[in-house]
Design a protein around this motif. Structure first.
Motif, PDB file in Angstrom:
ATOM      1  N   UNK A 253       0.879  -1.265   0.107  1.00 37.07           N
ATOM      2  CA  UNK A 253      -0.069  -0.088  -0.035  1.00 37.07           C
ATOM      3  C   UNK A 253       0.861   1.067  -0.131  1.00 37.07           C
ATOM      4  N   UNK A 254       1.874   1.324   0.701  1.00 37.64           N
ATOM      5  CA  UNK A 254       2.738   2.331   0.865  1.00 37.64           C
ATOM      6  C   UNK A 254       3.455   2.762  -0.518  1.00 37.64           C
ATOM      7  N   UNK A 255       4.058   1.595  -1.070  1.00 36.49           N
ATOM      8  CA  UNK A 255       4.721   1.592  -2.314  1.00 36.49           C
ATOM      9  C   UNK A 255       3.876   2.213  -3.437  1.00 36.49           C
TER      10      UNK A 255
ATOM     11  N   UNK B 155      13.001   7.594  -8.330  1.00 38.28           N
ATOM     12  CA  UNK B 155      12.505   6.447  -9.062  1.00 38.28           C
ATOM     13  C   UNK B 155      13.775   5.289  -8.867  1.00 38.28           C
ATOM     14  N   UNK B 156      15.053   5.526  -8.840  1.00 34.94           N
ATOM     15  CA  UNK B 156      15.972   4.596  -8.419  1.00 34.94           C
ATOM     16  C   UNK B 156      15.478   3.679  -7.164  1.00 34.94           C
ATOM     17  N   UNK B 157      15.015   4.782  -6.250  1.00 36.39           N
ATOM     18  CA  UNK B 157      14.854   4.272  -4.989  1.00 36.39           C
ATOM     19  C   UNK B 157      13.522   3.179  -5.026  1.00 36.39           C
ATOM     20  N   UNK B 158      12.568   3.898  -5.867  1.00 41.71           N
ATOM     21  CA  UNK B 158      11.327   2.958  -5.903  1.00 41.71           C
ATOM     22  C   UNK B 158      11.558   1.590  -6.438  1.00 41.71           C
TER      23      UNK B 158
ATOM     24  N   UNK C 233       1.274  -8.100  -9.605  1.00 42.75           N
ATOM     25  CA  UNK C 233       1.294  -6.788  -9.603  1.00 42.75           C
ATOM     26  C   UNK C 233       2.672  -6.029  -9.367  1.00 42.75           C
ATOM     27  N   UNK C 234       3.215  -6.315  -8.668  1.00 45.81           N
ATOM     28  CA  UNK C 234       4.615  -5.979  -8.199  1.00 45.81           C
ATOM     29  C   UNK C 234       5.738  -5.849  -9.273  1.00 45.81           C
ATOM     30  N   UNK C 235       5.538  -7.009  -9.869  1.00 47.48           N
ATOM     31  CA  UNK C 235       6.601  -7.015 -11.162  1.00 47.48           C
ATOM     32  C   UNK C 235       6.122  -6.089 -12.292  1.00 47.48           C
ATOM     33  N   UNK C 236       4.760  -5.899 -12.551  1.00 45.20           N
ATOM     34  CA  UNK C 236       4.363  -5.011 -13.513  1.00 45.20           C
ATOM     35  C   UNK C 236       4.894  -3.368 -12.985  1.00 45.20           C
ATOM     36  N   UNK C 237       4.570  -3.140 -11.598  1.00 45.07           N
ATOM     37  CA  UNK C 237       4.943  -1.703 -11.090  1.00 45.07           C
ATOM     38  C   UNK C 237       6.316  -1.477 -11.330  1.00 45.07           C
ATOM     39  N   UNK C 238       7.297  -2.585 -11.086  1.00 43.81           N
ATOM     40  CA  UNK C 238       8.819  -2.317 -11.288  1.00 43.81           C
ATOM     41  C   UNK C 238       9.092  -2.134 -12.773  1.00 43.81           C
ATOM     42  N   UNK C 239       8.384  -2.956 -13.772  1.00 43.89           N
ATOM     43  CA  UNK C 239       8.850  -2.513 -14.825  1.00 43.89           C
ATOM     44  C   UNK C 239       8.249  -1.036 -15.520  1.00 43.89           C
TER      45      UNK C 239
END
Length: 702
Positions: free
Chosen positions: A290-292, A312-315, A341-347
């Motif tokens: 949620x925080x991410x 962005x680098x930190x995220x 979902x996390x994988x898609x956010x990362x990309x």
């Protein structure tokens, strides 16, 4: 002293306020557009008069064609004007050579000669339809020139060589004059327009992702805007090498940034699908997730590029760590979905970061060597065009039949001005053949031609007989040409302006001396309107493509390509993504006025894009799972290919089969120790979601 200072201060405030008001007024879009249109018109008129003067001085027989060339070549930016001039010159030379080769060889067979000329025009039109870049203008001009030179020479082949040479000279003078004026007189560079459009596209991309994270909102049309922006940027990018402000490295950066922005569209669609599914889940996301999500939304709203880079680098690091944690501690299917979902956010974060960096390289603000992106420049695909060979052949055949019918009517009726009418008919077929519905555009051209004929009659028989000096002639011609030039600078009236600028110089017989002939002008005008009227009817019957038919064909091609990707080797993912973005952009103008169904069709196309990517990744990954898993993957891909056959009932029959095979594969891989097992599970989850299949308790029916 204080009174004087106070008075001076008040005056300065008043002057500042007036200055600010005038600046705001002038920079408002309508006023600014008018100023730009008038400036373009003035420069085009100066170039036209320069070309006319040079053509007169060297004694060309038809100097009016130099004026026509200037207005055809002139564009609102330096790069576009120069590139269009180069394409016109190449097309004119090729068309003139083709005409010189064709006409003398059929000197005793006028009908056969006309059919061969029609075949050449159709040949050029076919390749212009397939090219779909500004370079297609060279093909258009190769057919256009053959029509204008060839048909009037069918019964007078002896003069064909001289006419061709003179035409090329007139075109060269017009091109050089237009290029010189637009290049050095208050030049408007296309580089600035490209950079501003790209900056707006990047801003829209961030807002698109931000809106997707927030949920359904009023900006649901942004994916469509981004697809259109990418198509528009491709058109601008074709002219950039002619803008004298370009380098090879920037060309690579432009291709790479296009690849990244194109990848963002399917990623956003997939992100929306996963969020909609997870919103239906009873278990809420973890505090870290949620925080991410909140921090990503704040990062997307940030306007400072340097601050975005650091954040962005930190995220990226946080999203990668959270993805690893979720995969290693996954217990339920929902845990796997959160990891997905996390994988898609990362990309998505990586793609946006790279877009910002590449945009900096275009403006020389950052180094190409950062993050090793310079190594990828040679591998950027850039824009990929959808080409429909069958539809191009259909339009080409329609143009060929139209011109041949016109030739038969001309030859067998022995109409003295029939050659002029057929040559104009050939011009209409080449100029308007690229439109799905050419008739409305030809009608605008006819309206402009009506104005052009009326104005030319006034000039020819009232004003020009009284003119004896060149400077007076320029002053007399200025009002009509300045009016036409301002219309040409506005997209909505471009074809109307073309009707004036192509008609006025020729019908007015602008030559070395006055040669007004009312009968000749009237006959030429009749030939003009007969040809354009006939082209409206014939092209409506033979070359019009209904919007619904074009839409269905684009979707059909996409399903066919998914089947090919599922069954065998296929182009890589970047090529596929860029091709589907072009198809999405092609859908947009054909969906106008269709309400909710337009959004459904676009979403269908974007889902096809995601399915094609998932299928190709599954094919690539299956070699890492030899044995039973590989066989199951092959079976799954075969069912996917059947699912996307054009028989609608197949989908209903195959849904349960697809669901069963995906569930079997996931169950078998959960206990697999292969290091790529998590990646395969993610792909299977992607396939399940994008195909909208049932998942035990849930159904993807959005």
């Amino acid at each position: 002293m204080n009174k004087i200072s106070s008075s001076l201060y008040r005056r300065m405030r008043v002057m500042t306020a007036i200055s600010r008001t005038l600046r705001e007024l002038v920079t408002k879009p309508p006023i600014l557009n008018d100023v730009n249109a008038l400036l373009f018109s003035l420069k085009s008129f100066i170039a036209a008069m320069l070309a006319y003067y040079i053509a007169l001085r060297i004694g060309l027989a038809r100097p009016s064609w130099s004026i026509v060339t200037v207005y055809i070549v002139s564009q609102t930016s330096v790069g576009a004007s120069l590139s269009r001039g180069v394409y016109r010159l190449v097309g004119t030379i090729v068309g003139a050579l083709a005409t010189v080769l064709i006409v003398p060889n059929f000197v005793n067979y006028p009908l056969i000669c006309s059919v061969v000329l029609a075949g050449w025009i159709a040949f050029c039109l076919y390749f212009s339809l397939l090219d779909r870049t500004p370079r297609a203008y060279a093909f258009v001009l190769a057919g256009y020139t053959a029509s204008l030179i060839g048909f009037p020479a069918v019964f007078d082949p002896g003069s064909i060589f001289e006419i061709a040479i003179v035409r090329v000279q007139e075109v060269i003078i017009g091109i050089l004059s237009a290029t010189l004026i637009h290049r050095y007189v208050l030049p408007k560079r296309i580089t600035g327009q490209f950079n501003s459009t790209l900056s707006a596209a990047l801003r829209d991309a961030r807002q698109l992702v931000e809106g997707t994270l927030r949920g359904p909102c009023e900006k649901d049309g942004m994916p469509f805007q981004l697809a259109s922006a990418l198509q528009f940027l491709q058109g601008l990018g074709t002219h950039l090498p002619y803008d004298f402000a370009n380098t090879v490295s920037r060309y690579g950066s432009r291709r790479l940034i296009h690849d990244r922005l194109a990848r963002l569209l399917p990623l956003t669609t997939e992100l929306r699908d996963r969020l909609q599914f997870l919103n239906r889940e009873t278990s809420p996301p973890s505090a870290a997730m949620r925080i991410l999500l909140e921090d990503i939304q704040a990062w997307l709203a940030c306007e400072d590029m340097s601050q975005r880079g650091v954040t962005g680098e930190a995220l990226i690091a946080r999203a990668a760590a959270l993805k690893l944690h979720l995969n290693s501690h996954a217990v339920t299917c929902t845990d796997r979905h959160f990891a997905n979902l996390c994988s898609h956010l990362l990309e998505i974060i990586k793609v946006l970061q790279e877009c910002d960096h590449l945009y900096g390289t275009l403006n020389q603000a950052t180094s190409l060597f950062k993050n090793g992106i310079h190594r990828e420049l040679k591998h950027g695909k850039g824009y990929v065009f959808h080409r429909d060979y069958l539809m191009a052949a259909r339009s080409t055949l329609g143009a060929f039949i139209t011109i041949v019918i016109g030739c038969i009517l001309w030859i067998y009726s022995a109409w003295p001005d029939g050659a002029t009418a057929v040559s104009i008919l050939g011009v209409c077929c080449t100029l308007f053949g690229s439109f799905d519905t050419p008739a409305p555009h030809i009608i605008k051209y006819i309206i402009g031609s009506v104005y052009g004929v009326l104005i030319s009659l006034i000039y020819s028989f009232i004003l020009l007989p009284q003119v004896t000096e060149f400077n007076v002639l320029v002053a007399v011609l200025a009002p009509a040409f300045l009016f036409a030039g301002s219309l040409q600078a506005r997209p909505s009236t471009t074809f109307m302006a073309m009707g004036i600028t192509l008609t006025l110089p020729i019908l007015s017989a602008l030559g070395a001396e006055y040669s007004g002939d009312f009968a000749a002008s009237l006959n030429t005008s009749i030939a003009l309107f007969v040809a354009t009227g006939f082209s409206v009817v014939s092209m409506s019957l033979l070359q019009t493509v209904q919007a619904e038919a074009a839409i269905k064909r684009l979707l059909q091609h996409s399903r066919r390509d998914i089947r090919r990707r599922a069954l065998g080797p296929a182009p890589n993912e970047i090529y596929w993504t860029n091709l589907m973005i072009d198809r999405t952009a092609l859908l947009l103008p054909r969906l106008q006025g269709r309400g909710k169904s337009s959004g459904d069709r676009i979403n269908e196309m974007l889902h096809y894009l995601s399915i094609g990517n998932v299928v190709s990744q599954l094919r690539s990954l299956r070699v890492n799972f030899p044995g039973q898993t590989e066989m199951q993957l092959n079976g799954l891909l075969s069912v996917v290919a059947q699912y996307f056959s054009d028989k609608k009932h197949n989908r209903l029959l195959m849904r349960d089969c697809l669901q069963r095979k995906i569930d079997e594969l996931i169950a078998g891989i959960l206990s697999d120790t292969n290091i790529r097992a998590d990646q395969l599970i993610e792909l299977l989850i992607d396939l399940r979601i994008v195909l909208r299949l049932r998942d035990k308790e849930h159904i993807y029916d959005y």
